[in-house]
Design a protein around this motif. Structure first.
Motif, PDB file in Angstrom:
ATOM      1  N   ILE A 192       0.837  -1.201   0.000  1.00  0.00           N
ATOM      2  CA  ILE A 192       0.000   0.000   0.000  1.00  0.00           C
ATOM      3  C   ILE A 192       0.874   1.255   0.000  1.00  0.00           C
ATOM      4  O   ILE A 192       0.616   2.213  -0.748  1.00  0.00           O
ATOM      5  N   ARG A 197       1.268   4.367  -2.817  1.00  0.00           N
ATOM      6  CA  ARG A 197       1.072   5.782  -2.481  1.00  0.00           C
ATOM      7  C   ARG A 197       2.214   6.657  -2.991  1.00  0.00           C
ATOM      8  O   ARG A 197       2.010   7.858  -3.246  1.00  0.00           O
ATOM      9  N   TYR A 245      -6.949  -5.131   3.953  1.00  0.00           N
ATOM     10  CA  TYR A 245      -6.408  -4.000   3.206  1.00  0.00           C
ATOM     11  C   TYR A 245      -7.149  -3.759   1.888  1.00  0.00           C
ATOM     12  O   TYR A 245      -6.765  -2.881   1.112  1.00  0.00           O
ATOM     13  N   LEU A 289     -10.068  -2.437   1.121  1.00  0.00           N
ATOM     14  CA  LEU A 289     -10.660  -1.114   0.941  1.00  0.00           C
ATOM     15  C   LEU A 289      -9.606  -0.089   0.563  1.00  0.00           C
ATOM     16  O   LEU A 289      -9.803   0.708  -0.367  1.00  0.00           O
ATOM     17  N   GLU A 290      -8.471  -0.105   1.257  1.00  0.00           N
ATOM     18  CA  GLU A 290      -7.384   0.815   0.920  1.00  0.00           C
ATOM     19  C   GLU A 290      -6.897   0.581  -0.507  1.00  0.00           C
ATOM     20  O   GLU A 290      -6.591   1.522  -1.235  1.00  0.00           O
ATOM     21  N   PHE A 336      -8.616  -0.598  -3.114  1.00  0.00           N
ATOM     22  CA  PHE A 336      -9.554  -0.095  -4.107  1.00  0.00           C
ATOM     23  C   PHE A 336      -9.625   1.428  -4.093  1.00  0.00           C
ATOM     24  O   PHE A 336      -9.907   2.053  -5.125  1.00  0.00           O
ATOM     25  N   GLU A 337      -9.352   2.048  -2.940  1.00  0.00           N
ATOM     26  CA  GLU A 337      -9.273   3.509  -2.893  1.00  0.00           C
ATOM     27  C   GLU A 337      -8.098   4.018  -3.727  1.00  0.00           C
ATOM     28  O   GLU A 337      -8.107   5.155  -4.206  1.00  0.00           O
ATOM     29  N   LEU A 338      -7.089   3.162  -3.904  1.00  0.00           N
ATOM     30  CA  LEU A 338      -5.936   3.502  -4.741  1.00  0.00           C
ATOM     31  C   LEU A 338      -6.112   3.022  -6.179  1.00  0.00           C
ATOM     32  O   LEU A 338      -5.159   2.986  -6.956  1.00  0.00           O
ATOM     33  N   ASP A 339      -7.342   2.630  -6.507  1.00  0.00           N
ATOM     34  CA  ASP A 339      -7.724   2.275  -7.879  1.00  0.00           C
ATOM     35  C   ASP A 339      -7.041   1.013  -8.401  1.00  0.00           C
ATOM     36  O   ASP A 339      -6.706   0.914  -9.584  1.00  0.00           O
ATOM     37  N   TYR A 342      -8.359  -7.404  -6.155  1.00  0.00           N
ATOM     38  CA  TYR A 342      -7.710  -7.753  -4.887  1.00  0.00           C
ATOM     39  C   TYR A 342      -7.950  -9.243  -4.667  1.00  0.00           C
ATOM     40  O   TYR A 342      -9.086  -9.671  -4.447  1.00  0.00           O
TER      41      TYR A 342
END
Length: 225
Positions: free
Chosen positions: A63, A67, A84, A86-87, A89-92, A96
């Motif tokens: 992750i 970033r 992890y 959700l994190e 998919f928030e990073l596109d 997963y």
């Protein structure tokens, strides 16, 4: 060919992924990295299309790696830790996957990558925005055969369909790509791609429209077909 980098601190994970990828002719595994720092060094020198990325690695997690990446390729996370997701998919990330990953699940994720990459490579169809009455409307340039002056308005012909837009031909011509559209008369601008035949002072367009060529514009017929 999807240029791929595997990033995982477990050698067995690399073996499993490579085994699954043996039947994928469009996947090229360029390298295997065993930590995020090693991966960052590699990505600084080599462009890739896809990361197959673990999360829990020493020093820098997957992750954290995502970033700090500015030009991020497509990413499939393969991890033993579902918390992890959700994190991710928030990073596109594209998908997963949970370890141990099976071939069928990996192939489904790869298909998502293929669809995403294909869609981003498709060129946007060119268009022009013109005012029709009180609204602005989009017209696809490839659908337009002819612009015809009509006082302080212009008739936009798309085959046999005509739309009257609020513009002068002179002002509209400034917005058109010259490699596709050419003025052949003080009242007509034609789409070169729609010309079917040239005969003396007449052009025949797709849809059987006939357009007269003005004397001052005859030189523009050269190389029109």
């Amino acid at each position: 060919m999807l240029k791929t980098l595997i990033i995982d601190d477990e050698p067995l994970a690399h073996q499993v992924i490579k085994h699954h990828l043996q039947g994928c002719d469009d996947i090229s595994v360029l390298a295997s990295c065993y930590n995020a720092t090693e991966a960052l060094r590699y990505l600084a020198q080599q462009q890739v299309d896809l990361l197959l990325l673990d999360i829990n690695m020493p020093a820098l997690s997957g992750i954290e790696l995502l970033r700090v990446l500015h030009n991020r390729p497509a990413v499939i996370i393969i991890s033993a830790y579902k918390e992890y997701a959700l994190e991710g998919f928030e990073l596109d990330v594209v998908d997963y996957l949970l370890k141990p990953v099976g071939a069928e699940r990996l192939f489904a994720a790869l298909n998502k990558v293929r669809r995403r990459i294909t869609s981003t490579k498709l060129p946007a169809e060119p268009y022009i925005v013109l005012k029709v009455d009180r609204e602005k409307r989009k017209f696809l340039l490839n659908n337009i055969s002819l612009f015809e002056a009509y006082g302080n308005y212009v008739k936009v012909w798309q085959g046999e369909q005509m739309t009257l837009v609020n513009s002068t031909l002179k002002r509209l011509l400034q917005q058109l790509p010259g490699q596709q559209f050419v003025q052949v008369h003080k009242s007509f601008v034609i789409n070169k791609d729609k010309v079917l035949a040239v005969e003396h002072e007449l052009l025949r367009l797709d849809g059987e429209q006939q357009v007269k060529v003005g004397k001052l514009y005859k030189h523009r017929l050269i190389g029109l077909l």
